[in-house]
Structures are given as C-alpha cells and as structure tokens.
Write a protein that holds these residues in place. Structure first.
Motif, short mmCIF file in Angstrom:
data_model
loop_
_atom_site.label_atom_id
_atom_site.label_comp_id
_atom_site.label_asym_id
_atom_site.label_seq_id
_atom_site.Cartn_x
_atom_site.Cartn_y
_atom_site.Cartn_z
N LEU A 135 8.45 -11.78 -23.92
CA LEU A 135 8.68 -12.44 -22.63
C LEU A 135 9.14 -11.42 -21.59
CD1 LEU A 135 10.34 -15.81 -23.71
CD2 LEU A 135 8.08 -15.48 -22.69
N VAL A 136 10.01 -10.50 -21.99
CA VAL A 136 10.46 -9.45 -21.06
C VAL A 136 9.28 -8.60 -20.62
CG1 VAL A 136 11.86 -7.36 -20.87
CG2 VAL A 136 12.83 -9.41 -21.90
N ARG A 137 8.42 -8.23 -21.57
CA ARG A 137 7.25 -7.42 -21.22
C ARG A 137 6.31 -8.17 -20.28
NH1 ARG A 137 7.40 -6.21 -27.04
NH2 ARG A 137 8.35 -4.16 -27.26
N LEU A 138 6.09 -9.47 -20.55
CA LEU A 138 5.22 -10.26 -19.69
C LEU A 138 5.80 -10.37 -18.28
CD1 LEU A 138 4.03 -13.12 -22.07
CD2 LEU A 138 2.63 -11.37 -21.00
N GLY A 139 7.12 -10.54 -18.19
CA GLY A 139 7.77 -10.62 -16.88
C GLY A 139 7.60 -9.33 -16.09
N LEU A 140 7.80 -8.21 -16.77
CA LEU A 140 7.63 -6.91 -16.09
C LEU A 140 6.18 -6.70 -15.66
CD1 LEU A 140 9.91 -4.60 -18.26
CD2 LEU A 140 10.29 -5.33 -15.90
N ALA A 141 5.26 -7.07 -16.51
CA ALA A 141 3.84 -6.94 -16.15
C ALA A 141 3.51 -7.80 -14.95
CB ALA A 141 2.96 -7.31 -17.34
N GLY A 142 4.08 -9.01 -14.88
CA GLY A 142 3.87 -9.89 -13.73
C GLY A 142 4.42 -9.28 -12.45
N LEU A 143 5.62 -8.68 -12.52
CA LEU A 143 6.20 -8.03 -11.34
C LEU A 143 5.34 -6.88 -10.85
CD1 LEU A 143 10.02 -8.00 -12.19
CD2 LEU A 143 8.86 -9.30 -10.39
N VAL A 144 4.79 -6.09 -11.78
CA VAL A 144 3.92 -4.98 -11.40
C VAL A 144 2.67 -5.51 -10.71
CG1 VAL A 144 2.42 -3.16 -12.35
CG2 VAL A 144 4.79 -3.38 -13.14
N LEU A 145 2.08 -6.60 -11.23
CA LEU A 145 0.88 -7.17 -10.61
C LEU A 145 1.17 -7.71 -9.22
CD1 LEU A 145 -0.87 -8.99 -13.61
CD2 LEU A 145 -1.67 -6.99 -12.35
N ILE A 146 2.30 -8.39 -9.07
CA ILE A 146 2.67 -8.92 -7.75
C ILE A 146 2.87 -7.76 -6.77
CG2 ILE A 146 4.51 -10.13 -6.48
CD1 ILE A 146 4.75 -11.96 -8.96
N SER A 147 3.56 -6.71 -7.21
CA SER A 147 3.78 -5.54 -6.35
C SER A 147 2.47 -4.92 -5.93
CB SER A 147 4.64 -4.50 -7.07
OG SER A 147 5.90 -5.04 -7.40
N LEU A 148 1.55 -4.77 -6.84
CA LEU A 148 0.24 -4.20 -6.50
C LEU A 148 -0.50 -5.10 -5.52
CD1 LEU A 148 -0.99 -2.83 -9.95
CD2 LEU A 148 -0.32 -1.50 -7.93
N GLY A 149 -0.41 -6.40 -5.71
CA GLY A 149 -1.04 -7.36 -4.79
C GLY A 149 -0.48 -7.24 -3.39
N VAL A 150 0.86 -7.10 -3.28
CA VAL A 150 1.50 -6.95 -1.97
C VAL A 150 1.04 -5.65 -1.31
CG1 VAL A 150 3.73 -6.58 -0.83
CG2 VAL A 150 3.47 -8.41 -2.52
N LEU A 151 0.97 -4.56 -2.05
CA LEU A 151 0.52 -3.29 -1.50
C LEU A 151 -0.92 -3.38 -1.00
CD1 LEU A 151 2.05 -0.71 -4.00
CD2 LEU A 151 2.71 -1.10 -1.62
N VAL A 152 -1.80 -4.03 -1.74
CA VAL A 152 -3.19 -4.19 -1.32
C VAL A 152 -3.26 -5.02 -0.05
CG1 VAL A 152 -5.41 -5.26 -1.96
CG2 VAL A 152 -4.19 -3.82 -3.60
N ALA A 153 -2.46 -6.09 0.02
CA ALA A 153 -2.45 -6.94 1.22
C ALA A 153 -1.97 -6.15 2.43
CB ALA A 153 -1.55 -8.15 0.98
N PHE A 154 -0.91 -5.35 2.30
CA PHE A 154 -0.43 -4.53 3.41
C PHE A 154 -1.48 -3.52 3.84
CE2 PHE A 154 4.20 -5.40 2.27
CZ PHE A 154 4.40 -6.21 3.39
N ASP A 155 -2.19 -2.94 2.88
CA ASP A 155 -3.21 -1.96 3.20
C ASP A 155 -4.35 -2.61 3.99
OD1 ASP A 155 -4.39 0.68 3.06
OD2 ASP A 155 -5.81 -0.21 1.63
N CYS A 156 -4.79 -3.77 3.56
CA CYS A 156 -5.86 -4.49 4.25
C CYS A 156 -5.42 -4.87 5.66
CB CYS A 156 -6.28 -5.74 3.48
SG CYS A 156 -7.22 -5.37 2.00
N ARG A 157 -4.20 -5.34 5.79
CA ARG A 157 -3.67 -5.76 7.08
C ARG A 157 -3.55 -4.56 8.03
NH1 ARG A 157 1.49 -9.60 7.95
NH2 ARG A 157 0.58 -10.66 9.73
#
Length: 168
Positions: A135-157
């Motif tokens: 569960l800890v590993r899945l949570g960390l993986a989710g945070l990394v994916l969300i962070s990458l998504g935010v970075l891609v959104a900022f780049d596109c914007r």
C-alpha cells in the motif's frame, strides 16, 4: 558341441527365470509430482499437506527433505496419490522436499526418480506486513504519477501562453 549348448543354456537360465524384484525402477516410469496445500509459503502453526502424485498406481510413497538420506515420512497406499501431513509447522520445517514412489514388483529399497523439489517457506511475519508495504508503494507511485501529470499540464499551459515568435 552338446555340452557347450547345455552350458550356455544354464548360464542364461537365471537371466530369463528370476523371481527377484528389479533393483532399479524401469526408466519408463516418470517421476511423481509434489504439491502443497494450502500454499508453499505459510506462517508458523499452519497445517500443511504435501501431496505426492504418481503417474500410475503405486503401493508406497516416501517424502524426503533435502539433505536427508532416509525418508521423512512413508505411506503405504495402493493409489496414485499419497498425502503427507505436517501439523503446526515451524520455521525449522521449511526447506526443500521431494517425493518418490515404489511399485510392488520393485525391491523394497528401490524408489522412483524424485519429484521436482518443492520449497516450503515458513515465515515469521506473512501477509499483513506485505500488504502494508505494498500500500505504501502504491501510494508513492500514485504521488509520482500525479506530480508528472501536473508538470505536463504546466508545460502545455506555458506553451499556449508563449509569445507567437517563440513557438517551435
């Protein structure tokens, strides 16, 4: 000439008319299969059943533990399946096991080829620790994916708001 023929027949007689059991099993008999119920990885105190299945009916089965020359357990059954019960296993009972079978027309000390090894692991800790860690590993993986998504959104914007001459 007749004496030579008689001597040859007498030397062949024991080979053709023997009542003794073979000392090695015929190669046409394949090795048995060994499985564990409920699983091969268990916690201490669990009852484990090791099942040895022969390719055809046998009359005796033996369970061996790696490093031991004598069978750990013996079963005399006229069947294709023998069950060996390990009650309330301890970590010391973990290890590598294999089984063999014997046929009525084989000598008592002759066993089939051994089954493939079965590794029985008796753990001190089982599944709640692994679940928590996963569960800890899945949570960390989710945070990394969300962070990458935010970075891609900022780049596109940022590319959409860039001056017209700077765009690629």
């Amino acid at each position: 000439m007749a004496l030579v023929l008689i001597l040859q027949l007498l030397t062949l007689w024991p080979l053709c008319h023997t009542d003794s059991a073979p000392s090695v099993p015929p190669a046409s008999y394949p090795k048995p299969w060994l499985g564990a119920q409920p699983a091969t990885v268990v916690t201490p105190g669990v009852n484990v059943t090791l099942r040895c299945r022969a390719p055809q009916p046998a009359w005796r089965f033996a369970l061996f533990k790696s490093g031991e020359t004598d069978p750990l357990l013996l079963r005399e059954v006229s069947s294709e399946l023998a069950e060996f019960f390990l009650e309330e296993v301890t970590p010391a009972q973990g290890g590598s096991y294999h089984c063999c079978y014997g046929k009525p027309d084989w000598a008592p000390s002759v066993w089939s080829q051994p089954s493939d090894a079965l590794e029985l692991l008796v753990t001190d800790s089982s599944s709640s620790d692994y679940t928590r860690e996963n569960l800890v590993r899945l949570g960390l993986a989710g945070l990394v994916l969300i962070s990458l998504g935010v970075l891609v959104a900022f780049d596109c914007r940022s590319q959409n708001h860039a001056p017209a001459g700077v765009r690629p």
